[in-house]
Design a protein around this motif. Structure first.
Motif, PDB file in Angstrom:
ATOM      1  N   GLY A 148       0.785  -1.228   0.000  1.00  0.00           N
ATOM      2  CA  GLY A 148       0.000   0.000   0.000  1.00  0.00           C
ATOM      3  C   GLY A 148       0.818   1.280   0.000  1.00  0.00           C
ATOM      4  O   GLY A 148       0.308   2.346   0.335  1.00  0.00           O
ATOM      5  N   LEU A 149       2.115   1.166  -0.339  1.00  0.00           N
ATOM      6  CA  LEU A 149       2.920   2.387  -0.434  1.00  0.00           C
ATOM      7  C   LEU A 149       2.587   3.091  -1.741  1.00  0.00           C
ATOM      8  O   LEU A 149       2.330   2.454  -2.751  1.00  0.00           O
ATOM      9  CB  LEU A 149       4.411   2.043  -0.398  1.00  0.00           C
ATOM     10  N   PRO A 150       2.571   4.434  -1.721  1.00  0.00           N
ATOM     11  CA  PRO A 150       2.272   5.171  -2.959  1.00  0.00           C
ATOM     12  C   PRO A 150       3.385   4.970  -3.987  1.00  0.00           C
ATOM     13  O   PRO A 150       4.555   4.829  -3.624  1.00  0.00           O
ATOM     14  CB  PRO A 150       2.214   6.627  -2.490  1.00  0.00           C
ATOM     15  N   GLN A 151       3.005   4.919  -5.237  1.00  0.00           N
ATOM     16  CA  GLN A 151       3.992   4.738  -6.289  1.00  0.00           C
ATOM     17  C   GLN A 151       3.704   5.679  -7.433  1.00  0.00           C
ATOM     18  O   GLN A 151       2.624   6.273  -7.517  1.00  0.00           O
ATOM     19  CB  GLN A 151       3.954   3.293  -6.808  1.00  0.00           C
ATOM     20  N   GLY A 152       4.648   5.818  -8.322  1.00  0.00           N
ATOM     21  CA  GLY A 152       4.444   6.648  -9.501  1.00  0.00           C
ATOM     22  C   GLY A 152       5.008   8.048  -9.316  1.00  0.00           C
ATOM     23  O   GLY A 152       5.465   8.427  -8.233  1.00  0.00           O
ATOM     24  N   ILE A 153       4.965   8.836 -10.396  1.00  0.00           N
ATOM     25  CA  ILE A 153       5.598  10.141 -10.383  1.00  0.00           C
ATOM     26  C   ILE A 153       4.902  11.083  -9.388  1.00  0.00           C
ATOM     27  O   ILE A 153       3.692  11.044  -9.219  1.00  0.00           O
ATOM     28  CB  ILE A 153       5.568  10.757 -11.800  1.00  0.00           C
ATOM     29  N   ASN A 154       5.696  11.874  -8.709  1.00  0.00           N
ATOM     30  CA  ASN A 154       5.126  12.863  -7.801  1.00  0.00           C
ATOM     31  C   ASN A 154       4.764  14.110  -8.602  1.00  0.00           C
ATOM     32  O   ASN A 154       5.623  14.831  -9.096  1.00  0.00           O
ATOM     33  CB  ASN A 154       6.152  13.201  -6.708  1.00  0.00           C
ATOM     34  N   LEU A 155       3.449  14.348  -8.745  1.00  0.00           N
ATOM     35  CA  LEU A 155       2.995  15.404  -9.639  1.00  0.00           C
ATOM     36  C   LEU A 155       3.349  16.785  -9.112  1.00  0.00           C
ATOM     37  O   LEU A 155       3.671  17.693  -9.880  1.00  0.00           O
ATOM     38  CB  LEU A 155       1.482  15.282  -9.838  1.00  0.00           C
ATOM     39  N   TRP A 156       3.330  16.916  -7.800  1.00  0.00           N
ATOM     40  CA  TRP A 156       3.590  18.234  -7.236  1.00  0.00           C
ATOM     41  C   TRP A 156       5.006  18.698  -7.595  1.00  0.00           C
ATOM     42  O   TRP A 156       5.228  19.814  -8.058  1.00  0.00           O
ATOM     43  CB  TRP A 156       3.409  18.185  -5.711  1.00  0.00           C
ATOM     44  N   ILE A 157       5.972  17.783  -7.403  1.00  0.00           N
ATOM     45  CA  ILE A 157       7.358  18.139  -7.738  1.00  0.00           C
ATOM     46  C   ILE A 157       7.472  18.391  -9.231  1.00  0.00           C
ATOM     47  O   ILE A 157       8.119  19.344  -9.683  1.00  0.00           O
ATOM     48  CB  ILE A 157       8.321  17.028  -7.283  1.00  0.00           C
ATOM     49  N   ASP A 158       6.806  17.548  -9.990  1.00  0.00           N
ATOM     50  CA  ASP A 158       6.842  17.678 -11.437  1.00  0.00           C
ATOM     51  C   ASP A 158       6.377  19.080 -11.850  1.00  0.00           C
ATOM     52  O   ASP A 158       7.061  19.780 -12.591  1.00  0.00           O
ATOM     53  CB  ASP A 158       5.938  16.598 -12.041  1.00  0.00           C
ATOM     54  N   GLU A 159       5.233  19.502 -11.290  1.00  0.00           N
ATOM     55  CA  GLU A 159       4.680  20.802 -11.680  1.00  0.00           C
ATOM     56  C   GLU A 159       5.535  21.955 -11.188  1.00  0.00           C
ATOM     57  O   GLU A 159       5.844  22.883 -11.933  1.00  0.00           O
ATOM     58  CB  GLU A 159       3.254  20.950 -11.113  1.00  0.00           C
ATOM     59  N   THR A 160       5.931  21.857  -9.927  1.00  0.00           N
ATOM     60  CA  THR A 160       6.716  22.950  -9.361  1.00  0.00           C
ATOM     61  C   THR A 160       8.004  23.167 -10.140  1.00  0.00           C
ATOM     62  O   THR A 160       8.344  24.297 -10.512  1.00  0.00           O
ATOM     63  CB  THR A 160       7.066  22.637  -7.895  1.00  0.00           C
ATOM     64  N   THR A 161       8.720  22.063 -10.378  1.00  0.00           N
ATOM     65  CA  THR A 161       9.990  22.216 -11.088  1.00  0.00           C
ATOM     66  C   THR A 161       9.741  22.677 -12.515  1.00  0.00           C
ATOM     67  O   THR A 161      10.536  23.416 -13.087  1.00  0.00           O
ATOM     68  CB  THR A 161      10.776  20.900 -11.111  1.00  0.00           C
ATOM     69  N   PHE A 162       8.608  22.246 -13.092  1.00  0.00           N
ATOM     70  CA  PHE A 162       8.314  22.671 -14.456  1.00  0.00           C
ATOM     71  C   PHE A 162       8.131  24.181 -14.502  1.00  0.00           C
ATOM     72  O   PHE A 162       8.612  24.855 -15.409  1.00  0.00           O
ATOM     73  CB  PHE A 162       7.057  21.963 -14.967  1.00  0.00           C
ATOM     74  N   ASN A 163       7.459  24.720 -13.464  1.00  0.00           N
ATOM     75  CA  ASN A 163       7.250  26.158 -13.422  1.00  0.00           C
ATOM     76  C   ASN A 163       8.559  26.915 -13.284  1.00  0.00           C
ATOM     77  O   ASN A 163       8.706  28.003 -13.816  1.00  0.00           O
ATOM     78  CB  ASN A 163       6.329  26.522 -12.256  1.00  0.00           C
ATOM     79  N   ILE A 164       9.498  26.338 -12.565  1.00  0.00           N
ATOM     80  CA  ILE A 164      10.766  27.050 -12.342  1.00  0.00           C
ATOM     81  C   ILE A 164      11.729  26.877 -13.507  1.00  0.00           C
ATOM     82  O   ILE A 164      12.273  27.838 -14.032  1.00  0.00           O
ATOM     83  CB  ILE A 164      11.443  26.560 -11.044  1.00  0.00           C
ATOM     84  N   PHE A 165      11.946  25.595 -13.903  1.00  0.00           N
ATOM     85  CA  PHE A 165      13.024  25.327 -14.873  1.00  0.00           C
ATOM     86  C   PHE A 165      12.505  25.055 -16.283  1.00  0.00           C
ATOM     87  O   PHE A 165      13.286  24.774 -17.178  1.00  0.00           O
ATOM     88  CB  PHE A 165      13.825  24.092 -14.438  1.00  0.00           C
ATOM     89  N   ASP A 166      11.196  25.033 -16.439  1.00  0.00           N
ATOM     90  CA  ASP A 166      10.638  24.604 -17.721  1.00  0.00           C
ATOM     91  C   ASP A 166      10.877  23.119 -17.978  1.00  0.00           C
ATOM     92  O   ASP A 166      10.875  22.658 -19.111  1.00  0.00           O
ATOM     93  CB  ASP A 166      11.238  25.403 -18.904  1.00  0.00           C
ATOM     94  N   TYR A 167      11.194  22.404 -16.919  1.00  0.00           N
ATOM     95  CA  TYR A 167      11.442  20.975 -17.080  1.00  0.00           C
ATOM     96  C   TYR A 167      11.005  20.289 -15.792  1.00  0.00           C
ATOM     97  O   TYR A 167      11.477  20.626 -14.707  1.00  0.00           O
ATOM     98  CB  TYR A 167      12.911  20.710 -17.350  1.00  0.00           C
TER      99      TYR A 167
END
Lengths: 328, 358, 272
Positions: A148-167
């Motif tokens: 029952g551990l969460p898996q998969g990409i962490n969307l929050w980090i994905d979005e935040t970093t995308f806003n800062i670095f465009d990646y």
């Protein structure tokens, strides 16, 4: 910000999290080594075995079913129940404590006062035995472990970093959870060895067996306890790695990853295991990122070892290890 | 009754220094050589050679090599698989680069090259000891396997990444490649094993062997009585690696014929050879043979009994083998750290006094 | 002061030669601790020289400086008239200095004979090829050195245990084997670190006799550390007394016995 640097940052973060897991395995080694002078090569196989047992218990597998079927010609496989993860983990822990007791009574009680290298080789034997035993008990096929551990990409980090670095950075939720659990575990272990009665006894044994005996510490109790704690650490590591890439033979190889961590950090130091784990996790990921493509890739196989080797030549006791003093 | 020292007086130190001071042992040794060279080649078939004799002989060389380093000089190595790979790839490169030179010379040269690599990875032994060193030798294991896997020059840019031995002959008889007869492969390995054992025995009973054992038993005292630890350890690494390289070369060129490095020379090979010397006996040439024989025969035996006899699936037999080997290692370390060789020695000791043990 | 070249005659009439080993202003520190403070003394050809002092006086450190295991921060070591450059212990051994150890340092996995033969290692020079084939120099050398070792074995009366593994021997015999190993190298200077520690009276007498015989028959120069004052006074020609890393006395047993500072050190007068 240049693209390469952003990539490198992502690699760095991933390396950091891999490093935490290495540190976790290395911690199991340090605990046993500090308390008994045994360098436990079987730590990785213990992680594999605990993960297999956990899956087996949760899925209601019949132990030794292959063997029973081969000998009696029956077709038993499952008891037909499914247990919740928490109960499974508890039962697995009971098994690991039993194992710790067996290891102490059957093997290491008879090897008291042997040279460290003999003890080390005995644990290699133990690793082989447990590998065969685990496969015989639960079957060698790759198993899926889900507690029952969460898996998969962490969307929050994905979005935040995308806003800062465009990646957007790809960071797995599981890695984040693993990092948090490992950090907690390290904290608990340090607190345990510093502030509890058993922890003090453990450190006393580590310092001097005979002195500890003379003030009434039971050596075999301490050793069983230490092996149990190491079994617990192995279980945690087994759950993390098993969830990530399935419960299979390669899981036992994480021990091989932890060895250079220990060489780097010093065999007797808990902070050493953590710092060493982080250095190696980050180091091997960055090395593979920067140099790997030039020289053929897959450098993770050896980078940690060569780094540790070069390091040891200059500082034989590791980063935090006790200084080695030679006497006549 | 024949097994006596009494009456067999030694009148010179040469006599006293020989390998088999007891006459009976000496004759048995000549008899064994006779059987191995003159009788077995006429009796064996492909199955026996490939399942038992070749692996036994080749592993015996590797075990002798590791025993020199670990059993005599006290430096535990977990890099045996990697060094065997060096021998294999060295002989492959030599065979393909200089096809006109005899492959027997290539095999020896492969040993020499491995000795050089061994010295290189032995250098850290001057600073680090015990299992620190054991772990450090894993660096050699992983790095070397990676190297042969990833650098195409080593496998001559072959598409599969494998290396395979071309056919080479000795006195007109093929000894490498697919056309090799079982008895020819057997004889080649037998010659190498015999020479290796004799050389190893001579080295370990002379001054070099004493240097190694002094380092093993107490390195600081050894240095103070005049042993240069650098020289002693590096010579042990060199000579040990020479034998290991020899066995790697034979393993590839004569036995398997084609090799994928990660599969054949992985870390499990390192452990296998280490187990051989633990079970056989640390610090004993005879033990190297005993251990190799034991661990080669065990899986053959299990397979024949469990799979062939009882009809179990092969994977069960394999798991059981892991358990037995691991268990045996522990049993030997607890009960008889000097391995089968010591059991043999004790038996001989008893035999010498039989039938009047007091 | 004695003359560097000229020797002297001992009380029992033996002629002692010139200086073999000359320690000049040796200072040895471990971190902040000064183990040896500015000590000078010499050891002369053919004499038995003792270093004594209470526990922690720095005797063992001194012996370790002589045998090259520790390198002093200050001062010079002159061996046979030449200043010794800082060198590794095995190089010191090759110059002809052999020693025994306080806590026996034999090679437990080898037989008595092999242990004694290790004393000859500095003299054995056969190449690796000759050794591998056991032909030529290696074989010849093995026999020649064996003869020397057998003489030592005879001398110390350990023939009967020649082929016994060292690990099986009792303590007293181990000490003797260790002496044999040191003697086998035919040392120019023999260092004995508490040769009689842990022995009973009989064993002590045996050992004393061997030490005197070695000195007498081979003319070996001996420096020894010992706790047993009676033994030291009987055996040695000259004695250096150390206390807290300093030299507080140097001379014949008679002189040392009457030295006030030495008496204070042994009777435990408080230091300020």
């Amino acid at each position: 910000m240049p693209e390469q640097l952003v990539f490198a940052m992502e690699v760095f973060l991933n390396g950091l999290m891999a490093g935490v897991l290495y540190a976790l395995v290395a911690l199991g080694f340090v605990l046993i080594y500090k308390a008994s002078g045994i360098f436990n090569y079987a730590q990785g196989v213990m992680a594999l075995f605990s993960a297999m047992t956990l899956v087996g218990i949760m899925e209601g597998q019949v132990p030794f079913s292959h063997l029973i079927n081969a000998m009696l010609g029956t077709h038993v496989h499952h008891f037909g129940w499914h247990l919740p993860a928490v109960l499974g983990i508890l039962l697995t822990m009971v098994v690991m404590v039993g194992l710790a007791w067996l290891v102490q009574v059957v093997i290491f009680r008879h090897l008291v006062n042997q040279e460290p290298i003999i003890l080390f080789m005995a644990t290699i034997g133990l690793a082989y035995f447990m590998e065969g035993f685990g496969d015989l008990m639960w079957g060698a096929e790759i198993k899926k472990l889900d507690v029952g551990l969460p898996q998969g990409i962490n969307l929050w980090i994905d979005e935040t970093t995308f806003n800062i670095f465009d990646y957007g950075f790809f960071i797995d939720n599981l890695d984040i959870v693993a990092t948090i659990i490992a950090a907690l575990l390290v904290g608990v272990l340090v607190a345990f060895s510093q502030y509890t009665k058993q922890g003090r006894a453990m450190r006393a044994v580590a310092d001097d067996h005979q002195a500890a005996l003379s003030v009434g510490v039971s050596l075999s109790f301490i050793w069983v306890m230490v092996w149990s704690v190491a079994g617990f650490v192995a279980l945690v590591a087994g759950i993390m790695w098993g969830t990530k890439s399935g419960v299979q033979f390669s899981l036992s190889l994480i021990a091989l990853k932890a060895l250079p961590v220990l060489m780097l950090g010093g065999f007797t130091s808990i902070p050493g295991a953590i710092v060493g784990g982080l250095i190696i996790g980050v180091g091997e990921k960055l090395f593979e990122f920067a140099i790997g493509p030039i020289i053929g890739g897959a450098t993770e196989n050896w980078f940690a070892y060569v780094l540790a080797l070069v390091f040891l030549v200059f500082r034989p006791q590791g980063l935090f290890g006790d200084k080695i003093i030679e006497r006549v | 009754m024949f097994y006596r020292e009494a009456g067999d007086f030694k009148t010179s130190y040469q006599d006293d220094n020989q390998t088999f001071p007891i006459k009976f042992d000496r004759y048995r040794y000549y008899f064994m050589l006779f059987v191995a060279f003159a009788i077995i080649p006429f009796m064996i078939n492909d199955y026996w050679v490939n399942a038992v004799f070749l692996p036994f002989l080749i592993y015996a060389i590797a075990a002798i090599g590791l025993n020199i380093l670990t059993g005599y000089c006290g430096q535990v190595s977990l890099g045996t698989g990697g060094f065997m790979a060096v021998g294999a790839y060295a002989v492959y490169k030599l065979m393909t680069m200089f096809p006109e030179v005899s492959v027997l010379i290539h095999i020896v040269l492969a040993g020499v090259i491995t000795a050089g690599v061994g010295v290189l990875f032995g250098l850290p032994s001057l600073r680090i000891k015990g299992f620190y060193l054991a772990v450090a030798t894993l660096a050699a294991q992983f790095f070397l396997v990676w190297l042969f896997n990833r650098v195409p020059w080593f496998y001559n840019y072959s598409a599969s990444g494998q290396i395979s031995a071309p056919e080479r002959t000795f006195l007109g008889e093929p000894i490498t490649g697919p056309a090799t007869e079982a008895w020819a492969a057997y004889l080649v390995c037998l010659v190498f094993v015999t020479l290796s054992a004799i050389v190893a025995r001579n080295l370990t009973r002379g001054s070099l062997g004493r240097k190694w054992m002094a380092i093993r038993d107490m390195d600081i005292a050894a240095e103070i009585i005049g042993v240069n630890p650098l020289g002693a350890k590096l010579s042990a690494f060199a000579i040990s690696s020479f034998f290991v390289g020899l066995s790697g070369a034979l393993f590839f060129a004569v036995y398997l014929g084609a090799v994928e490095v990660g599969e054949v020379f992985g870390i499990n090979k390192s452990f296998l050879v280490l187990f051989m010397i633990i079970i056989g006996g640390l610090g004993s040439i005879f033990g190297s043979f005993a251990g190799a024989a034991f661990l080669v025969l065990l899986p053959v035996f299990l397979k024949n009994v469990l799979v062939g006899g009882l009809g179990w699936p092969t994977d069960l037999a394999a798991h059981l083998e892991f358990m037995i080997v691991g268990g045996l290692i522990i049993v030997f370390l607890i009960a008889e750290p000097h391995g089968l060789a010591q059991l043999w020695r004790v038996t001989k000791e008893k035999l010498r006094l039989w039938p009047f043990p007091h | 002061m004695l003359d560097q070249e000229q020797g002297y005659v001992t009380a029992d009439g033996r002629q002692i030669g010139g200086t073999v080993m000359d320690m000049r202003n040796i200072t040895l520190r471990f971190g902040g601790v000064t183990a040896i403070k500015d000590i000078s003394f010499d050891i002369r050809e053919g004499e038995i020289r003792a270093i004594i002092g209470p526990n922690g006086a720095g005797k063992s450190s001194m012996l370790n400086v002589i045998s090259g295991f520790y390198v002093p921060q200050e001062g010079q070591v002159y061996f046979r008239g030449e200043k010794r450059a800082p060198m590794r212990p095995y190089e010191v051994a090759r110059q002809g200095i052999a020693r025994t150890f306080q806590n026996i340092a034999l090679f437990e996995g080898m037989s008595v004979l092999d242990n004694v033969m290790t004393g000859r290692l500095t003299q054995m020079k056969a190449g690796i090829l000759s050794q591998a084939l056991w032909r030529g120099k290696a074989e010849k050398e093995e026999v020649e050195n064996r003869e020397i070792c057998e003489k030592v074995i005879d001398f110390l009366e350990i023939q009967h245990i020649r082929k016994t593994p060292v690990a099986r021997l009792p303590y007293g015999l181990k000490k003797r084997v260790e002496l044999a190993r040191a003697l086998a190298s035919e040392p120019k200077l023999l260092l004995l670190d508490e040769p009689m520690a842990g022995m009973n009276v009989e064993e002590k007498e045996d050992m004393s006799r061997f030490i005197l015989d070695v000195n007498d028959e081979f003319g070996t120069t001996i420096a020894l550390i010992e706790h047993d004052m009676g033994v030291v006074m009987d055996l040695s020609d000259r004695v250096v007394v150390m206390d807290y890393g300093r030299k507080i006395g140097d001379g014949t047993p008679e002189e040392v016995r009457n030295n006030q500072e030495v008496i204070d050190a042994y009777l435990g007068v408080s230091h300020d």
